[in-house]
Design a protein around this motif. Structure first.
Motif, PDB file in Angstrom:
ATOM      1  N   PHE A   1       4.689  23.384  11.500  1.00  0.00           N
ATOM      2  CA  PHE A   1       3.245  23.089  11.197  1.00  0.00           C
ATOM      3  C   PHE A   1       2.754  22.980   9.862  1.00  0.00           C
ATOM      4  N   GLY A   2       2.526  21.643   9.321  1.00  0.00           N
ATOM      5  CA  GLY A   2       2.334  21.697   7.980  1.00  0.00           C
ATOM      6  C   GLY A   2       3.501  22.193   7.047  1.00  0.00           C
ATOM      7  N   PRO A   3       2.727  23.229   6.087  1.00  0.00           N
ATOM      8  CA  PRO A   3       3.797  23.993   5.429  1.00  0.00           C
ATOM      9  C   PRO A   3       4.657  25.012   5.985  1.00  0.00           C
ATOM     10  N   LEU A   4       4.417  25.343   7.345  1.00  0.00           N
ATOM     11  CA  LEU A   4       5.023  26.490   8.208  1.00  0.00           C
ATOM     12  C   LEU A   4       6.303  25.881   8.743  1.00  0.00           C
ATOM     13  N   ARG A   5       7.440  26.525   8.716  1.00  0.00           N
ATOM     14  CA  ARG A   5       8.645  26.234   9.528  1.00  0.00           C
ATOM     15  C   ARG A   5       8.914  27.466  10.153  1.00  0.00           C
ATOM     16  N   ILE A   6       9.027  27.458  11.554  1.00  0.00           N
ATOM     17  CA  ILE A   6       9.090  28.667  12.219  1.00  0.00           C
ATOM     18  C   ILE A   6      10.496  28.631  13.260  1.00  0.00           C
ATOM     19  N   ASP A   7      11.570  29.355  12.596  1.00  0.00           N
ATOM     20  CA  ASP A   7      12.833  29.423  13.328  1.00  0.00           C
ATOM     21  C   ASP A   7      12.964  30.325  14.586  1.00  0.00           C
ATOM     22  N   MET A   8      12.788  29.973  15.493  1.00  0.00           N
ATOM     23  CA  MET A   8      12.785  30.684  16.770  1.00  0.00           C
ATOM     24  C   MET A   8      14.278  31.403  17.060  1.00  0.00           C
TER      25      MET A   8
END
Length: 228
Positions: free
Chosen positions: A134-141
């Protein structure tokens, strides 16, 4: 296969009581009495849950919890303590504990929290995307990691669980009661600012302007939602 629980407690009477009761509920229990041995067991064996006393000989419970999280272990941790100061509870949660129970406690409450933590632990293994952006966010689940503009955001286990839940329900407004039930495992919603505090911590770490958040939005009178 029954859940394996590592019980870290140095009071022999409490070890006996908790071990017997947990085993009677169908859990497999291993008990150790000091922090160094607990850390070694937790690193080299697989457990479904760790019940961790704060006051231990040698390496204390806070230190054990923090080191496990720094090494990347996401095993749910329920901390036990005779301390009642709010600062201690906040410290435990910020370094990665999933829940906190103050002695003396009712056995029924401990069992309820154990069940809730195990239930949430099973849910984290469900199929889904490996990561979100999401935009500048990267969320590694899969690795329980979050990056903002390429830099790692240092989230506690509970903060990541809250973020995961909001992301998986993105666009929906989640009430505080729902969040307390599904993220914290409370059967009934207590009077607490736990959700608001954790949301504030997340905004500080993820939002460019925490006072005007872009992602974790307050829906006044209803709760919070993640705006993709």
């Amino acid at each position: 296969m029954s859940a394996r629980i590592l019980l870290v407690e140095d009071e022999p009477g409490l070890v006996l009581t908790l071990s017997d009761r947990l085993r009677s509920e169908g859990y497999t229990v291993e008990a150790v009495g000091d922090g160094a041995e607990a850390l070694d067991r937790a690193i080299n064996q697989r457990f479904s849950l760790i019940i961790l006393d704060v006051m231990l000989p040698g390496k204390g419970g806070f230190e054990v919890c923090q080191e496990l999280r720094q090494r990347g272990f996401s095993t749910p941790i329920l901390m036990l303590t005779a301390r009642t100061q709010m600062a201690d509870k906040i410290k435990g949660l910020k370094i990665g504990a999933d829940d906190y129970l103050t002695k003396p406690f009712e056995m029924a409450e401990l069992l309820a929290r154990v069940e809730a933590l195990l239930r949430r632990g099973r849910r984290t293994g469900m199929d889904g995307p490996d990561f979100y952006e999401f935009g500048p966010l990267r969320i590694d689940m899969r690795r329980s990691e979050v990056f903002r503009d390429g830099a790692a955001a240092d989230l506690s286990t509970k903060e990541f669980q809250l973020l995961r839940y909001l992301v998986e329900n993105r666009g929906k407004t989640m009430s505080r009661d729902e969040l307390l039930r599904d993220v914290w495992g409370y059967a009934s919603a207590p009077s607490t600012r736990t959700v608001d505090v954790h949301v504030a911590w997340l905004r500080q770490k993820l939002e460019a302007d925490p006072k005007q958040p872009r992602y974790i939005i307050t829906v006044h009178g209803q709760g919070y939602k993640f705006a993709a």
